[in-house]
Motif scaffolding. Structure first.
Motif, mmCIF file in Angstrom:
data_model
loop_
_atom_site.group_PDB
_atom_site.id
_atom_site.type_symbol
_atom_site.label_atom_id
_atom_site.label_comp_id
_atom_site.label_asym_id
_atom_site.label_seq_id
_atom_site.Cartn_x
_atom_site.Cartn_y
_atom_site.Cartn_z
ATOM 1 N N PHE A 1 2.277 -12.458 -16.389
ATOM 2 C CA PHE A 1 3.739 -12.490 -16.443
ATOM 3 C C PHE A 1 4.328 -11.335 -15.625
ATOM 4 C CE2 PHE A 1 7.866 -12.028 -18.764
ATOM 5 C CZ PHE A 1 8.360 -13.280 -18.410
ATOM 6 N N GLU A 2 3.735 -10.135 -15.763
ATOM 7 C CA GLU A 2 4.171 -8.962 -14.987
ATOM 8 C C GLU A 2 3.991 -9.214 -13.490
ATOM 9 O OE1 GLU A 2 5.394 -6.067 -16.482
ATOM 10 O OE2 GLU A 2 5.387 -7.404 -18.233
ATOM 11 N N LEU A 3 2.866 -9.844 -13.164
ATOM 12 C CA LEU A 3 2.542 -10.126 -11.768
ATOM 13 C C LEU A 3 3.596 -11.047 -11.166
ATOM 14 C CD1 LEU A 3 0.204 -9.262 -9.961
ATOM 15 C CD2 LEU A 3 -0.980 -11.365 -10.583
ATOM 16 N N LEU A 4 3.942 -12.080 -11.922
ATOM 17 C CA LEU A 4 4.933 -13.045 -11.461
ATOM 18 C C LEU A 4 6.283 -12.352 -11.242
ATOM 19 C CD1 LEU A 4 5.382 -16.150 -11.041
ATOM 20 C CD2 LEU A 4 6.342 -16.141 -13.348
ATOM 21 N N THR A 5 6.684 -11.523 -12.211
ATOM 22 C CA THR A 5 7.964 -10.807 -12.114
ATOM 23 C C THR A 5 7.989 -9.920 -10.871
ATOM 24 O OG1 THR A 5 7.835 -10.707 -14.518
ATOM 25 C CG2 THR A 5 9.601 -9.469 -13.480
ATOM 26 N N ALA A 6 6.916 -9.141 -10.679
ATOM 27 C CA ALA A 6 6.862 -8.228 -9.544
ATOM 28 C C ALA A 6 6.917 -8.991 -8.225
ATOM 29 C CB ALA A 6 5.584 -7.390 -9.621
ATOM 30 N N MET A 7 6.250 -10.130 -8.163
ATOM 31 C CA MET A 7 6.266 -10.963 -6.957
ATOM 32 C C MET A 7 7.677 -11.420 -6.660
ATOM 33 S SD MET A 7 3.325 -11.811 -5.411
ATOM 34 C CE MET A 7 2.067 -13.058 -5.413
ATOM 35 N N ASN A 8 8.354 -11.918 -7.703
ATOM 36 C CA ASN A 8 9.706 -12.433 -7.514
ATOM 37 C C ASN A 8 10.665 -11.337 -7.086
ATOM 38 O OD1 ASN A 8 8.949 -14.983 -8.139
ATOM 39 N ND2 ASN A 8 9.535 -14.862 -10.306
ATOM 40 N N LEU A 9 10.386 -10.075 -7.483
ATOM 41 C CA LEU A 9 11.261 -8.954 -7.124
ATOM 42 C C LEU A 9 10.785 -8.270 -5.841
ATOM 43 C CD1 LEU A 9 11.786 -7.403 -10.688
ATOM 44 C CD2 LEU A 9 13.349 -8.900 -9.419
ATOM 45 N N VAL B 1 -4.030 -15.637 -15.750
ATOM 46 C CA VAL B 1 -3.233 -16.621 -15.020
ATOM 47 C C VAL B 1 -2.124 -17.202 -15.890
ATOM 48 C CG1 VAL B 1 -3.347 -18.771 -13.725
ATOM 49 C CG2 VAL B 1 -5.268 -17.192 -13.686
ATOM 50 N N LEU B 2 -2.399 -17.296 -17.207
ATOM 51 C CA LEU B 2 -1.456 -17.969 -18.103
ATOM 52 C C LEU B 2 -0.068 -17.339 -18.071
ATOM 53 C CD1 LEU B 2 -3.516 -18.935 -21.247
ATOM 54 C CD2 LEU B 2 -2.895 -20.273 -19.240
ATOM 55 N N GLY B 3 -0.007 -16.017 -17.790
ATOM 56 C CA GLY B 3 1.284 -15.334 -17.726
ATOM 57 C C GLY B 3 2.219 -15.981 -16.719
ATOM 58 N N PHE B 4 1.667 -16.643 -15.721
ATOM 59 C CA PHE B 4 2.473 -17.280 -14.677
ATOM 60 C C PHE B 4 3.405 -18.337 -15.232
ATOM 61 C CE2 PHE B 4 0.776 -16.282 -10.300
ATOM 62 C CZ PHE B 4 0.239 -15.080 -10.707
ATOM 63 N N TYR C 1 5.841 -5.215 -4.024
ATOM 64 C CA TYR C 1 4.444 -5.450 -3.680
ATOM 65 C C TYR C 1 3.519 -4.316 -4.104
ATOM 66 C CZ TYR C 1 6.080 -9.510 -1.211
ATOM 67 O OH TYR C 1 6.656 -10.712 -0.915
ATOM 68 N N ARG C 2 4.072 -3.070 -4.203
ATOM 69 C CA ARG C 2 3.211 -1.958 -4.620
ATOM 70 C C ARG C 2 2.847 -2.104 -6.096
ATOM 71 N NH1 ARG C 2 5.761 3.451 -3.274
ATOM 72 N NH2 ARG C 2 3.767 4.179 -4.094
ATOM 73 N N THR C 3 3.770 -2.689 -6.881
ATOM 74 C CA THR C 3 3.446 -2.996 -8.272
ATOM 75 C C THR C 3 2.423 -4.124 -8.334
ATOM 76 O OG1 THR C 3 5.728 -2.469 -8.800
ATOM 77 C CG2 THR C 3 4.449 -3.544 -10.527
ATOM 78 N N VAL C 4 2.596 -5.122 -7.468
ATOM 79 C CA VAL C 4 1.659 -6.244 -7.409
ATOM 80 C C VAL C 4 0.249 -5.732 -7.162
ATOM 81 C CG1 VAL C 4 0.947 -8.266 -6.084
ATOM 82 C CG2 VAL C 4 3.365 -7.942 -6.678
ATOM 83 N N SER C 5 0.114 -4.831 -6.175
ATOM 84 C CA SER C 5 -1.235 -4.360 -5.849
ATOM 85 C C SER C 5 -1.830 -3.578 -7.017
ATOM 86 C CB SER C 5 -1.222 -3.517 -4.576
ATOM 87 O OG SER C 5 -0.410 -2.377 -4.761
ATOM 88 N N TRP D 1 0.833 -1.206 0.000
ATOM 89 C CA TRP D 1 0.000 0.000 0.000
ATOM 90 C C TRP D 1 0.858 1.242 0.000
ATOM 91 C CZ3 TRP D 1 -4.823 0.264 -1.252
ATOM 92 C CH2 TRP D 1 -5.504 1.476 -1.072
ATOM 93 N N PRO D 2 0.593 2.274 -0.755
ATOM 94 C CA PRO D 2 -0.458 2.335 -1.782
ATOM 95 C C PRO D 2 0.021 1.727 -3.086
ATOM 96 C CG PRO D 2 0.699 4.430 -1.649
ATOM 97 C CD PRO D 2 1.340 3.539 -0.626
ATOM 98 N N PRO D 3 -0.902 1.345 -3.963
ATOM 99 C CA PRO D 3 -0.489 0.829 -5.273
ATOM 100 C C PRO D 3 0.370 1.855 -6.003
ATOM 101 C CG PRO D 3 -2.832 0.482 -4.933
ATOM 102 C CD PRO D 3 -2.370 1.340 -3.802
ATOM 103 N N ASP D 4 1.329 1.391 -6.729
ATOM 104 C CA ASP D 4 2.290 2.260 -7.410
ATOM 105 C C ASP D 4 1.703 2.787 -8.716
ATOM 106 O OD1 ASP D 4 4.430 3.561 -8.394
ATOM 107 O OD2 ASP D 4 5.757 1.805 -8.520
ATOM 108 N N PHE D 5 0.859 3.817 -8.602
ATOM 109 C CA PHE D 5 0.146 4.307 -9.791
ATOM 110 C C PHE D 5 1.082 4.919 -10.817
ATOM 111 C CE2 PHE D 5 -3.509 4.061 -6.923
ATOM 112 C CZ PHE D 5 -4.362 3.346 -7.740
ATOM 113 N N GLY D 6 2.312 5.236 -10.388
ATOM 114 C CA GLY D 6 3.279 5.776 -11.332
ATOM 115 C C GLY D 6 3.577 4.790 -12.464
ATOM 116 N N ARG D 7 3.369 3.508 -12.176
ATOM 117 C CA ARG D 7 3.676 2.491 -13.189
ATOM 118 C C ARG D 7 2.469 2.105 -14.041
ATOM 119 N NH1 ARG D 7 8.507 -0.373 -12.172
ATOM 120 N NH2 ARG D 7 7.679 -2.038 -13.476
ATOM 121 N N LEU D 8 1.368 2.846 -13.833
ATOM 122 C CA LEU D 8 0.130 2.498 -14.542
ATOM 123 C C LEU D 8 0.342 2.456 -16.056
ATOM 124 C CD1 LEU D 8 -2.872 1.869 -14.171
ATOM 125 C CD2 LEU D 8 -3.358 4.285 -14.428
#
Lengths: 251, 273
Positions: B233-241, B222-225, B244-248, B68-75
């Motif tokens: 795919f972006e979600l997986l990358t952000a999780m691995n790095l 889900v397939l991006g995983f 969490y603000r990108t994840v949200s 928190w908060p979501p990283d809106f800069g990366r929108l």
């Protein structure tokens, strides 16, 4: 009534199960004649129509329509011979989501075997003729309505118009009024009689209502257990004969 | 004498009737009992330990705080993967429909030209459906490499299975009256198909395809995983790095996409009816 349009000679139909549906049925129908077939359930009424339409092949005997032997044909010649025979069912069997006019126009498909019609186009040149067919059954004003919105009686008349659109020499009707109210039934019988008289079509109609048969038929054929019991003009058919068609069938 | 015999017989019949009836009264209890046993073994097998939820609560709260908060800069940067996700679903559903339709015609009892076609098409449909889309994606990633294309292929194949079966059911349930009527007018096979079968079933098929599009949107996320492109795919990358603000942010975008697809598909289906 000189020439014969539908002729059945010695029709025998035995199913593989051994059940005999028809045992030597012979009759004929001429242009302009309305012939009603009466009989109990299982007496073979519909089977006769199916043989004439070429859906069933008789085990023995033959059927000819317009001097072509239906029972000997298959494939393309059969399809062409079928076009001379229009069929009306107990249910109107319209495509409910299409317009009344489109449904009538599908009756002409057999005469327009092109790639476009195979892919779903309707033969546009037949539009005036289809409208004329609708006129014939008195429903021209409903041409652009969806078929699903029609009453039972209207839908059945549209199915008659569709059968007319194939330019038939004969009409076969398999209990066409069975699911109509009495008034719509009278309307339809009147229509069939008019078509037979005015357009010189031979109409062969299976009915369950002896009184309708008496009033509209030129000839009544009584069928019992796959045999013709009588084949007479309505004035010569006695109530006793009709009653006998439905009696003691278990025996 | 005769009457007594008849009486005897009917009494015996009644007895047999009772005996046949007796187990059916016990059946509900047996079923409930069997279910309870099945549930008990399931609880053991999944190693359900509620205490883990309690000890895990701290970690959960930690992740939420860091998200928190979501990283809106990366929108701006999520727009491309979002489009990829939508396009994977759109492409996959379309290809799925195009292949499923002819297969369904062969796989419906009332329209199939011959038995072997029926069996073969049923087989293909069953295979495409039995393998989950995630597994198809894994296979296609191995075959054609990372990126959105294997995802689109996976969705296509799985859709063929899901749509093929439903399409075939719709065709089998249709009113055969118009088909019979057109056969009698001397119309040919193709004519009967395009003028009687197609107009009767098309609205239902459209509805099913739209529902599939909605489902495929969720699948393609889900397939991006497994490396098949899109937001997953972006979600997986952000999780691995541990971003969490990108994840949200990505989860928020996902939420919007899923709801939008659901609403759009529902609205279109209503419009068809």
């Amino acid at each position: 009534m000189t020439s014969v349009l539908i002729e059945a000679r010695g029709l025998v139909l035995r199913y593989a199960t051994g059940r005999v549906a028809l045992e030597g049925v012979s009759f004929s129908a001429s242009p302009g004649e309305l012939v009603v077939i009466l009989g109990a359930n299982g007496s073979g009424k519909s089977t006769i129509l199916r043989c004439i339409a070429g859906i069933l092949n008789p085990t023995e005997g033959c059927v000819s329509v317009d001097s072509r032997e239906i029972s000997r044909l298959s494939g393309r010649p059969l399809r062409e011979a079928r076009m001379a025979v229009g069929m009306i069912f107990q249910h109107a069997n319209l495509v409910r989501r299409r317009s009344v006019l489109a449904n009538v126009m599908t009756g002409t498909l057999g005469q327009h075997r092109t790639l476009a019609t195979a892919l779903g186009r309707l033969p546009r040149t037949e539009m005036p003729f289809a409208l004329a067919c609708l006129d014939e059954v008195g429903l021209r004003e409903l041409a652009h309505q969806r078929a699903g919105t029609l009453s039972g009686g209207q839908a059945q008349r549209v199915s008659v118009a569709r059968a007319l659109a194939q330019r038939p020499r004969a009409l076969l009707a398999d209990e066409p009024v069975a699911s109509l109210d009495p008034e719509a039934a009278e309307d339809l019988m009147r229509l069939l009689r008019r078509l037979s008289r005015d357009d010189r079509i031979a109409v062969l109609c299976v009915l369950h209502q002896p009184e309708l048969a008496r009033r509209y038929a030129d000839r009544i054929i009584g069928l019992r257990c796959g045999r013709i019991v009588f084949d007479e003009r309505p004035s010569k058919v006695r109530d006793h004969d009709v009653g006998a068609l439905y009696e003691n069938l278990a025996a | 004498m005769n009457e007594r015999l008849l009486g005897d017989l009917s009494a015996r019949k009644r007895d047999q009737g009772d005996m046949r009836y007796a187990p059916s009264r016990a059946l509900p209890f047996l079923l409930v009992f069997a279910f309870l046993i099945a549930l008990a073994q399931a609880t053991l097998v999944v190693q359900a330990r509620p205490q883990d939820l309690v000890t895990g609560a701290y970690g959960m709260a930690d992740i939420l705080r860091r998200a928190w908060p979501p990283d809106f800069g990366r929108l701006g940067k999520t727009l491309w993967p979002a489009l990829e996700t939508v396009d994977i679903a759109l492409f996959g559903t379309t290809v799925g429909v195009l292949i499923a339709l002819p297969l369904a015609i062969l796989a419906a009892r009332n329209t199939t030209p011959a038995g072997p076609f029926y069996a073969a098409s049923r087989g293909i449909i069953a295979l495409a459906r039995a393998v989950p889309d995630l597994v198809w994606a894994l296979l296609f990633v191995t075959a054609v490499g990372l990126g959105p294309f294997p995802g689109a292929l996976a969705i296509s194949v799985h859709s063929v299975g899901m749509l093929g079966r439903l399409f075939a059911e719709v065709i089998e349930d249709m009113d055969m009256g118009p088909v019979e009527a057109l056969t009698m007018t001397g119309a040919g096979r193709m004519q009967i198909f395009s003028h009687a079968v197609v107009p009767s079933v098309l609205p239902s098929l459209f509805g099913i395809a739209l529902y599939r599009l909605d489902e495929n949107m969720r699948s393609s996320l889900v397939l991006g995983f497994v490396g098949a492109g899109g937001i997953g795919f972006e979600l997986l990358t952000a999780m691995n790095l541990f971003q969490y603000r990108t994840v949200s942010l990505l989860l928020l975008v996902t939420f919007v996409l899923v709801i939008a697809a659901e609403r759009l598909s529902a609205a279109l289906r209503r419009w068809i009816d």
